[in-house]
Scaffold this active site. Structure first.
Site, short mmCIF file in Angstrom:
data_model
loop_
_atom_site.label_atom_id
_atom_site.label_comp_id
_atom_site.label_asym_id
_atom_site.label_seq_id
_atom_site.Cartn_x
_atom_site.Cartn_y
_atom_site.Cartn_z
N CYS A 1 0.85 -1.19 0.00
CA CYS A 1 0.00 0.00 0.00
C CYS A 1 0.88 1.24 0.00
O CYS A 1 2.05 1.19 0.35
CB CYS A 1 -0.89 0.01 1.22
SG CYS A 1 -1.82 -1.51 1.47
N ARG B 1 3.47 0.81 -6.71
CA ARG B 1 3.52 -0.19 -5.64
C ARG B 1 2.41 -1.23 -5.78
O ARG B 1 2.48 -2.30 -5.18
CB ARG B 1 3.42 0.50 -4.28
CG ARG B 1 4.55 1.47 -4.00
CD ARG B 1 4.30 2.28 -2.75
NE ARG B 1 4.45 1.48 -1.54
CZ ARG B 1 5.58 1.38 -0.85
NH1 ARG B 1 6.66 2.01 -1.26
NH2 ARG B 1 5.64 0.66 0.24
N TRP C 1 -3.81 -2.18 -1.36
CA TRP C 1 -3.74 -3.51 -1.97
C TRP C 1 -4.39 -4.46 -0.97
O TRP C 1 -3.90 -4.63 0.14
CB TRP C 1 -2.29 -3.89 -2.23
CG TRP C 1 -2.09 -5.13 -3.02
CD1 TRP C 1 -2.08 -5.27 -4.38
CD2 TRP C 1 -1.85 -6.45 -2.50
NE1 TRP C 1 -1.84 -6.58 -4.73
CE2 TRP C 1 -1.70 -7.32 -3.61
CE3 TRP C 1 -1.75 -6.98 -1.21
CZ2 TRP C 1 -1.46 -8.69 -3.45
CZ3 TRP C 1 -1.51 -8.33 -1.06
CH2 TRP C 1 -1.37 -9.17 -2.16
N ASN D 1 -0.33 0.65 6.07
CA ASN D 1 0.31 -0.33 5.20
C ASN D 1 0.83 -1.45 6.09
O ASN D 1 1.63 -1.21 6.99
CB ASN D 1 1.47 0.30 4.43
CG ASN D 1 2.23 -0.72 3.58
OD1 ASN D 1 1.73 -1.81 3.31
ND2 ASN D 1 3.43 -0.37 3.17
N GLY D 2 0.37 -2.69 5.86
CA GLY D 2 0.82 -3.81 6.66
C GLY D 2 -0.34 -4.69 7.08
O GLY D 2 -1.41 -4.66 6.47
N GLU E 1 12.01 -17.31 -15.18
CA GLU E 1 11.72 -15.88 -15.20
C GLU E 1 10.81 -15.51 -16.37
O GLU E 1 9.89 -14.71 -16.22
CB GLU E 1 13.04 -15.09 -15.27
CG GLU E 1 12.91 -13.62 -15.63
CD GLU E 1 12.11 -12.80 -14.63
OE1 GLU E 1 11.81 -11.63 -14.94
OE2 GLU E 1 11.79 -13.32 -13.54
N LYS F 1 7.11 -13.75 -16.07
CA LYS F 1 6.71 -12.51 -16.76
C LYS F 1 5.38 -12.70 -17.49
O LYS F 1 4.50 -11.84 -17.46
CB LYS F 1 7.78 -12.08 -17.75
CG LYS F 1 8.98 -11.43 -17.13
CD LYS F 1 8.65 -10.05 -16.63
CE LYS F 1 9.67 -9.60 -15.60
NZ LYS F 1 9.57 -10.29 -14.31
N GLU G 1 2.51 -12.89 -15.03
CA GLU G 1 2.25 -11.64 -14.33
C GLU G 1 1.38 -10.68 -15.12
O GLU G 1 0.47 -10.07 -14.56
CB GLU G 1 3.58 -10.94 -14.02
CG GLU G 1 4.35 -11.51 -12.86
CD GLU G 1 5.63 -10.74 -12.60
OE1 GLU G 1 5.91 -10.41 -11.44
OE2 GLU G 1 6.37 -10.47 -13.57
N HIS H 1 10.37 -36.21 -17.29
CA HIS H 1 9.97 -36.63 -15.96
C HIS H 1 8.64 -36.03 -15.54
O HIS H 1 8.43 -35.72 -14.36
CB HIS H 1 11.07 -36.27 -14.95
CG HIS H 1 12.38 -36.92 -15.25
ND1 HIS H 1 12.64 -38.24 -14.97
CD2 HIS H 1 13.49 -36.44 -15.85
CE1 HIS H 1 13.86 -38.54 -15.36
NE2 HIS H 1 14.40 -37.46 -15.91
N LYS I 1 4.14 -3.82 -6.50
CA LYS I 1 5.56 -3.66 -6.84
C LYS I 1 6.44 -3.91 -5.63
O LYS I 1 7.45 -4.59 -5.71
CB LYS I 1 5.80 -2.24 -7.38
CG LYS I 1 7.24 -1.98 -7.83
CD LYS I 1 7.58 -2.77 -9.07
CE LYS I 1 8.95 -2.45 -9.59
NZ LYS I 1 9.33 -3.33 -10.70
#
Length: 608
Positions: free
Chosen positions: A2, A27, A74, A98-99, A479, A483, A486, A502, A603
């Site tokens: 947040c 963020r 958020w 925030n938290g 990675e 991406k 996301e 496998h 973020k």
């Protein structure tokens, strides 16, 4: 995650609060709101969704006042909605947070026994209600806030304003960042210095357990025991003009195209072009003698550490363990005497990474932080720090921060190898020359943009995508898949190519694209080619990112070729990251998703 902004100003604060929230959009958030004092009374405007929705509401219902707080939320406790949006308020106090308040349920139950009625599903509302409860018993704002803070468990950054108090704002920090900004007859609180850059460059960063009483002229910082403490006031290097998009449609695309420059800047901070040697601080170089290096990070930064493991083991001949930060500290792993830990974080505020570093420090490990955002909590608490020099990264999906993390880790690996006497002078010069060629090669890789844009239209039709890589490009498969997930919301998984037999090979049919990253200079290329043939035999549709020689070797089986330059295998992960980024970007564009602010993501992840 947040974002918090608070202003004790001399002029109308609503436009300043909105601008501060806009600078905190990177963020991640799903609702936004502000509260001000109007003739001594608390008034709020809140809206679900993007900041534009709040701005529209303010256009319809303006909000006056020279004292105010703002928040981008958020969602954690309670879904994203106007009702759950911050600020939370009673007739006495408005709070932004925030938290996570871990004991909110017990506190809520206690307050309900006193006939307190809750209006939201959030954990934050209990803060406002508990302060109000204590003020109802005759306490002033500061005493009521202190008593409330004494009872909170969890991680929080809080900013509060009070009805009738036009020269008071109170803040508190436990686990998540909060900064105090100093102006001329004005004072500010914010989650980070980016939000305050247009308002002031004089910043004080609170530490865990700090509380601050702010007036227009002073900021009194004290700890849990009510003892005054001094925190350094810094002249921040953040710039009010650092976060523009320029002529690019999205921040992510701008940041992808900035990579030749920022990788060059990062390399120039480490490599002497005249001698071809790597220079890092002696305090960092001492870690080359550690019996073991532990690398800890989250998300994309974790994949950077996975690549670095290959470099440190193969080049510097050092034992390396790589861990996901959110798991590492709960394993209570034994750590060797005189060991070292490297933590990597773009924001320098990632709570899991911060706590993992703190665990390492308790285990007497020397700690090195590799961060991009200056003046962060991780930087301040680490024994040593190196900056990646990527500049502000606003897009939620990390691009230039990742490649500059790789660049930094590559330089450290070379420096450690030289210090340990396992790399000759000629070999060092060969590796640093390869690194110094990366910025120009990056610019050439960007020429694949149009090819990848065309390919992306086909990939966008898929429901599932597999990514394959071997050796040092295996982490790039992970990675690349991250991406794509996301920002396009397509399910994607990365695998070591040799693991296909496998289990994952069962997923392959003609509707599952397979993205393969393989340079012909890789000694394992022929094995990867065999894995591709196995996939094609089962209907797999191959998107191959390789050089001309590699593509020629498997000519006739690749549906979508993306041609790279021949590169030194040492630097291939840095360069092969770029087409994977471009693919995710163009697939997201083809699907019409929100590239810079994908759903559900933040973020800077400052909660566990």
């Amino acid at each position: 995650m947040c974002g918090i902004v608070g202003i004790l100003g001399e002029k109308q604060v609503t436009p300043l609060l909105v601008d501060g929230l806009r600078r905190l959009e990177y963020r991640g958030y799903d609702s936004a709101g502000i509260a001000t004092l109007v003739n001594g009374h608390i008034e709020r405007r809140r809206a679900e969704g993007k900041l534009a929705n709040l701005e529209k509401l303010l256009g319809e219902q303006p909000l006056a006042g020279t004292v105010g707080i703002g928040h981008t939320r958020w969602a954690t406790h309670g879904g994203p909605s106007t009702r759950n949006a911050h600020p939370h308020a009673t007739d006495k106090v408005a709070v932004v947070h925030n938290g996570i308040i871990e004991n909110y349920a017990e506190l809520k139950h206690e307050l309900e026994q006193h006939q307190v009625r809750f209006e939201t599903e959030t954990d934050t509302e209990v803060v406002a209600q508990l302060i109000t409860h204590y003020m109802g018993q005759g306490m002033g704002p500061k005493d009521a806030t202190d008593k409330t803070l004494d009872r909170l468990e969890g991680a929080y950054a809080l900013a509060m304003i009070f009805a009738g108090e036009h020269d008071l704002m109170i803040g508190a920090r436990q686990g998540t960042p909060l900064a105090v900004g100093f102006g001329e007859g004005e004072m500010f609180l914010a989650s980070d210095s980016y939000a305050l850059a247009p308002l002031t460059n004089k910043i004080c960063f609170l530490e865990d357990g700090d509380r601050v009483v702010v007036t227009r002229k002073t900021a009194q910082v004290y700890d849990r025991s009510r003892e005054n403490v001094r925190r350094q006031i810094r002249i921040t290097a953040q710039s009010g003009a650092a976060t523009g998009k320029g002529d690019y449609k999205h921040f992510m695309l701008k940041e992808i195209y900035e990579q030749p420059t920022v990788i060059g800047d990062t390399l120039n901070s480490f490599i002497n072009p005249a001698t071809g040697s790597v220079t890092i601080p002696e305090s960092v170089l001492e870690m080359a003698g550690a019996p073991k290096i532990t690398m800890v990070a989250c998300g994309t930064a974790y994949y950077a550490c996975m690549v670095a493991k290959y470099w440190f083991e193969q080049v510097a001949r050092m034992q390396v363990e790589v861990d996901i930060a959110s798991e590492f500290r709960y394993r209570e792993a034994p750590m060797p005497e005189k060991g070292a830990a490297i933590v990597v974080s773009q924001s320098g505020e990632t709570l899991d990474t911060l706590e993992a570093m703190r665990y390492c420090k308790r285990q007497k490990q020397k700690t090195l932080a590799i961060v991009n955002t200056i003046e962060s909590t991780i930087e301040r608490e680490a024994d040593c720090v190196l900056h990646t020099l990527a500049g502000p990264e606003i897009g939620v999906a990390s691009t230039k921060a990742f490649t500059t993390q790789l660049t930094t880790l590559a330089c450290i690996a070379i420096a450690f190898a030289v210090k340990r006497g396992v790399l000759t002078r000629d070999a060092e010069k060969a590796l640093t020359l390869a690194l110094r060629q990366v910025p120009a090669l990056c610019a050439r890789v960007l020429n694949t943009d149009k090819t990848i844009e065309a390919v992306a239209k086909d990939i966008a039709l898929a429901r599932d995508v597999l990514y394959l890589g071997r050796g040092i490009l295996y982490p790039l498969a992970l990675e690349g898949a991250l991406k794509l997930k996301e920002i396009s919301y397509i399910h994607a998984e990365g695998y070591a190519a040799g693991e296909m037999k496998h289990g994952p090979i069962a997923l392959i049919d003609d509707k599952v694209p397979i993205v393969c990253l393989a340079a012909s200079s890789d000694p394992l290329f022929d094995k990867t080619a065999s894995n591709i043939q196995e996939s094609v035999a089962r209907g797999g549709q191959i998107l191959m990112i390789s050089d001309k020689k590699g593509l020629e070797k498997i000519k006739g089986v690749v549906r979508w070729p993306v041609t790279m330059d021949d590169v030194h295998p040492f630097v291939s992960p840095i360069l092969y990251a770029i087409p994977a980024q471009l693919l995710a970007y163009h697939v997201a564009i083809a699907k019409g998703t929100d590239v810079d602010q994908p759903r559900n993501l933040a973020k800077s992840v400052t909660v566990e």
